[in-house]
Scaffold this active site. Structure first.
Site, PDB file in Angstrom:
ATOM      1  N   SER B 322      27.713  35.045  -4.244  1.00 41.29           N
ATOM      2  CA  SER B 322      28.591  33.696  -4.082  1.00 41.29           C
ATOM      3  C   SER B 322      29.719  34.457  -2.614  1.00 41.29           C
ATOM      4  O   SER B 322      29.954  33.439  -1.904  1.00 41.29           O
ATOM      5  CB  SER B 322      28.835  32.976  -4.581  1.00 41.29           C
ATOM      6  OG  SER B 322      29.410  31.604  -4.217  1.00 41.29           O
ATOM      7  N   TRP B 325      28.834  35.749   0.360  1.00 42.52           N
ATOM      8  CA  TRP B 325      28.210  34.754   1.367  1.00 42.52           C
ATOM      9  C   TRP B 325      28.913  34.138   2.178  1.00 42.52           C
ATOM     10  O   TRP B 325      29.026  33.931   3.208  1.00 42.52           O
ATOM     11  CB  TRP B 325      27.333  33.530   0.008  1.00 42.52           C
ATOM     12  CG  TRP B 325      27.164  32.116   1.552  1.00 42.52           C
ATOM     13  CD1 TRP B 325      26.045  32.600   1.882  1.00 42.52           C
ATOM     14  CD2 TRP B 325      27.229  31.721   2.124  1.00 42.52           C
ATOM     15  NE1 TRP B 325      25.593  31.866   2.508  1.00 42.52           N
ATOM     16  CE2 TRP B 325      26.799  30.786   2.472  1.00 42.52           C
ATOM     17  CE3 TRP B 325      28.910  30.936   1.454  1.00 42.52           C
ATOM     18  CZ2 TRP B 325      27.251  29.021   2.928  1.00 42.52           C
ATOM     19  CZ3 TRP B 325      29.037  29.910   2.232  1.00 42.52           C
ATOM     20  CH2 TRP B 325      28.734  28.922   2.750  1.00 42.52           C
ATOM     21  N   HIS B 326      30.466  34.242   1.642  1.00 42.54           N
ATOM     22  CA  HIS B 326      31.395  33.154   3.222  1.00 42.54           C
ATOM     23  C   HIS B 326      31.641  34.146   3.480  1.00 42.54           C
ATOM     24  O   HIS B 326      32.666  33.812   5.086  1.00 42.54           O
ATOM     25  CB  HIS B 326      32.863  32.734   1.807  1.00 42.54           C
ATOM     26  CG  HIS B 326      32.448  31.686   0.875  1.00 42.54           C
ATOM     27  ND1 HIS B 326      32.388  32.442  -0.128  1.00 42.54           N
ATOM     28  CD2 HIS B 326      32.789  30.488   0.216  1.00 42.54           C
ATOM     29  CE1 HIS B 326      31.635  30.811  -1.005  1.00 42.54           C
ATOM     30  NE2 HIS B 326      32.871  29.963   0.116  1.00 42.54           N
ATOM     31  N   GLY B 327      31.363  35.333   3.659  1.00 49.55           N
ATOM     32  CA  GLY B 327      32.182  36.229   5.004  1.00 49.55           C
ATOM     33  C   GLY B 327      32.170  38.345   4.708  1.00 49.55           C
ATOM     34  O   GLY B 327      32.414  38.422   3.269  1.00 49.55           O
ATOM     35  N   PHE B 480      31.817  30.796   8.035  1.00 46.79           N
ATOM     36  CA  PHE B 480      30.941  31.487   7.408  1.00 46.79           C
ATOM     37  C   PHE B 480      29.544  30.670   8.101  1.00 46.79           C
ATOM     38  O   PHE B 480      28.525  31.129   7.319  1.00 46.79           O
ATOM     39  CB  PHE B 480      30.997  30.478   5.934  1.00 46.79           C
ATOM     40  CG  PHE B 480      32.226  30.619   5.952  1.00 46.79           C
ATOM     41  CD1 PHE B 480      33.382  32.090   6.207  1.00 46.79           C
ATOM     42  CD2 PHE B 480      32.981  29.716   5.142  1.00 46.79           C
ATOM     43  CE1 PHE B 480      34.367  32.483   5.792  1.00 46.79           C
ATOM     44  CE2 PHE B 480      34.225  29.565   4.351  1.00 46.79           C
ATOM     45  CZ  PHE B 480      34.765  31.073   4.289  1.00 46.79           C
TER      46      PHE B 480
END
Lengths: 303, 480
Positions: B322, B325-327, B480
């Site tokens: 997770s 996923w944001h960066g 993102f």
């Protein structure tokens, strides 16, 4: 659905009315942008020397001391793309134009008003000068500007008879410095100005070079002499400038003037003619400095 | 085209009027309008990436049909993996390639192998993480035979690219959104006005609260060494408020805009800062992403019906993924790791489902214990946000070091208008608290008031938005 639309109309009606009244009222406030536009609309065909550029020329070149019929179309933070837009806007009207003066200062090749911190000024160009650079539709509406400033402007204009936003004389020369006290500490203001003017990226560089090319071709086609200048600045300021950035600008302009016949470049940045008393702040001349500078500029013309 | 821009304020009514007045006779025409509008909306960011969106849509649409038509399990699996690999491949190239290349070079340099990694200078296509996840959930659900493939390309394309959710979610599921898209929508006055109200509240959160915080937050996080501990703490607090205002504000506008077209999107935020523990926080923050990871990663890994060791492993995996996923930055991975650590006690003690109800339901104030738990949980999230916001891990640790200094007990930054901002934040928190039992804070607020008082309240919000807007900032989650 009908009920929804009617409710919406009722809800937004007061806002729309207020917005429309504000828009009309704001557009009626005379200011530099509108003044310069109106002047050029009427007199572009009579102007022989056109001064473009930022506050350096706006406050630094006074057409009163030029022997030709001159107009100062410069404005605070005006960048090359707007200079070019002004030239294009009156294309076909520059019948008498002999000289165009454009300042190429320390930051000129690295900035663009629409991308900088003063991009809010783009709205003034859109609304009052009829010059549109960006695709931002909201820039066409004065009422969508900073609401606090809009209210101050409206209050000032409609309650005070002496209120004015015109800070230039008939020839477009900026007169605000005449009525203001000069910067008390030129040395400390030099540090702040030099920091502010340091180019942090070269995103605008290519665009500005291509704009310069367009201006040069434009002038060449019309047999107009193009005079690029670097304006004088206070010693403490010039000493703090980044050498690479400055040398790059100067070399670039020297190369251009050598290569193209209708172009000349004059660097007054550290000109000894100007003393402390000639400066309003680190990088702007005051009234007397502007007089000296303009006489110097005038000597460049063939009379 | 930002939700808080004049362009969108013109775009939305035009699409709305065409949708309800010109094409309201047929669901197909309604969807055609939504699709064209969505592609125009996306092209306003960068028209070149429209082809990427179109390709991704076509691939997943075709994959769905081919998997259903195939009689052989092997061919089904082949199509499934093709779609998964291409989708993740796009994400990998556009979002993570440079990160892996430079991290790999960094590791090699520790062993005295100097390499200049080949990095690509390319901008991240806006919304790629979101629409890729839409497509992935669709393909996975078909592969697992939970849904049947969509036969109409227009309907499927609207599911992937419906403009309110295209660039930053909520991340929708085919099972929830596709049936709504397939049915012809009829206008519902209450739903439309509710949508407008939610949009208004979203705009307030974004423009007044998030953008108001942004100026101070940027100043502090850009130069932490130049600020005292108290200012750093204020910066961390304001960033927590900023990111909530920004992202939940965006979600409110998206959900509200969808309601105008008769479509209900998944809820994305449920007042997360009133959570009593981290597990509750993660059930209330970015719900569409959390549930996506739960359904497509956590559950397939065995979820919580496995041994304690595997449950711990699964929890760490889901939070680290997770974060990633944001960066493509170690700060996000560390942020995920930190949250996994925070939630670990409740996973081990099996208390992670303790707080499933709404805090202080039916009461005006929480109990002292609840208040303490809320403040403590908020403190933990603020701490983790420091890593999320910092440019590097090194900078984050320095930031925390700065907070834990003697200068913590000084007067924080006296900026242009922190007091006005703090007043707005206080009002914002009160309104959010009063509305916490509903879908969003304004959902029922003022329903018993006289119409003119209620409208006065809405005007007051509009005036506050106009006169107290912060500096224009792009929505944080667009990156993102």
């Amino acid at each position: 659905m009908k009920k929804f639309i009617v409710t919406l109309i009722y809800f937004f009606f007061p806002l729309l009315i207020i917005g429309t009244i504000m828009e009309v009222s704001l557009r009626k406030i005379p200011n530099d942008y509108a003044y310069k536009k109106n002047y050029l609309d009427k007199n572009a065909d009579k102007v022989q020397v056109l001064i473009l550029g930022s506050s350096h020329t706006y406050y630094g070149i006074n057409p009163a001391y030029i022997h030709y019929n001159s107009f100062n179309a410069a404005h605070v933070s005006q960048t090359l793309n707007i200079d070019w837009a002004i030239l294009k806007k009156y294309d076909g009207k520059w019948n008498a134009l002999k000289y165009i003066i454009i300042p190429i200062d320390y930051t000129s090749l690295f900035e663009s008003l629409d991308l900088g911190v003063e991009k809010w000024r783009m709205r003034d160009y859109d609304v009052y000068s009829d010059i549109s650079i960006t695709n931002d539709f909201s820039n066409h509406f004065a009422a969508l500007g900073n609401p606090k400033i809009n209210l101050q402007r409206l209050y000032g204009f409609y309650t005070n008879r002496n209120y004015t936003e015109i800070t230039c004389d008939e020839s477009g020369f900026g007169t605000a410095y005449k009525y203001k006290d000069r910067e008390k500490n030129l040395d400390s203001s030099s540090i702040i100005a030099a920091q502010r003017h340091l180019a942090t990226n070269d995103n605008c560089y290519q665009q500005n070079i291509s704009t310069l090319d367009s201006i040069i071709n434009f002038a060449k086609q019309k047999d107009i002499k193009l005079i690029f200048i670097t304006c004088p600045a206070y010693d403490a300021y010039t000493n703090l400038l980044n050498n690479n950035q400055l040398t790059h600008v100067i070399n670039c302009m020297n190369n251009l003037s050598r290569a193209i016949s209708n172009v000349s470049y004059h660097n007054f940045l550290k000109d000894s003619l100007f003393s402390t008393n000639d400066f309003f702040d680190a990088d702007h001349l005051n009234d007397s400095g502007a007089k000296k500078f303009t006489i110097r500029i005038d000597s460049l013309f063939l009379h | 085209m930002l939700f808080n821009s004049v362009s969108f304020a013109l775009f939305l009514p035009v699409v709305f009027l065409i949708y309800w007045f010109v094409t309201n006779k047929s669901g197909l025409l309604q969807n055609a309008v939504l699709l064209v509008a969505s592609y125009i909306f996306y092209a306003c960011w960068d028209w070149r990436f429209l082809f990427l969106l179109l390709f991704s849509t076509l691939l997943d649409f075709t994959t769905g049909i081919k998997m259903a038509e195939s009689g052989s399990e092997a061919i089904r699996r082949r199509w499934f993996w093709l779609s998964i690999l291409v989708n993740l491949g796009f994400l990998g190239v556009f979002k993570y390639y440079n990160f892996f290349a430079s991290s790999f070079a960094g590791v090699l340099s520790r062993f005295n192998f100097q390499v200049n990694p080949f990095t690509i200078n390319i901008i991240l296509p806006v919304g790629i993480s979101f629409y890729t996840f839409h497509g992935l959930s669709y393909v996975i659900d078909i592969y697992k035979k939970k849904i049947i493939p969509e036969k109409s390309f227009i309907d499927y394309a609207v599911f992937v690219s419906f403009f309110p959710l295209l660039v930053a979610g909520p991340i929708e599921r085919a099972t929830h959104l596709l049936p709504q898209i397939k049915a012809k929508r009829t206008f519902d006055y209450n739903k439309a006005t509710d949508g407008l109200r939610q949009m208004l509240w979203g705009l307030f959160k974004k423009i007044v609260i998030a953008d108001g915080c942004a100026a101070i937050v940027n100043k502090i996080f850009d130069n932490p060494a130049g600020h005292q501990g108290s200012s750093l703490l204020l910066g961390a607090f304001l960033f927590a408020i900023q990111i909530y205002g920004d992202f939940s504000g965006y979600s409110d506008i998206a959900i509200g805009a969808a309601k105008l077209f008769g479509i209900d999107l998944l809820r994305n935020f449920a007042f997360p800062y009133f959570s009593r523990d981290i597990a509750e926080f993660w059930r209330r923050w970015h719900i569409s992403l959390s549930t996506w990871f739960r359904d497509y990663l956590y559950v397939p890994l065995g979820g919580s019906r496995v041994s304690t060791w595997k449950k711990v492993r699964n929890t760490f995996i889901i939070f680290i993924v997770s974060g990633f996923w944001h960066g493509a930055n170690w700060t996000f991975i560390f942020w995920g790791l930190l949250n996994a650590l925070f939630i670990m006690p409740s996973v081990l003690l099996k208390t992670n489902r303790n707080n499933l109800d709404i805090v202080a339901q039916g009461k005006l104030f929480p109990s002292l214990k609840e208040a303490f738990c809320i403040v403590f949980t908020f403190g933990l999230t603020v701490f983790a946000w420091i890593f999320f916001r910092s440019k590097t891990l090194h900078a984050a640790f320095h930031f925390i070091e700065g907070i834990c200094s003697k200068s913590l007990f000084t007067i924080p930054i006296r900026d242009e208008r922190p007091l006005t901002l703090l007043c707005f934040i206080a009002i914002f928190i009160i309104i959010e608290w009063l509305g916490r039992e509903h879908q969003y804070a304004l959902a029922r607020l003022g329903f018993t008031w006289n119409k003119w008082i209620r409208w006065g309240f809405y005007y007051a919000i509009i005036i506050t938005i106009v006169f107290h807007k912060g500096t224009d900032q792009q929505f944080i989650y667009f990156q993102f």
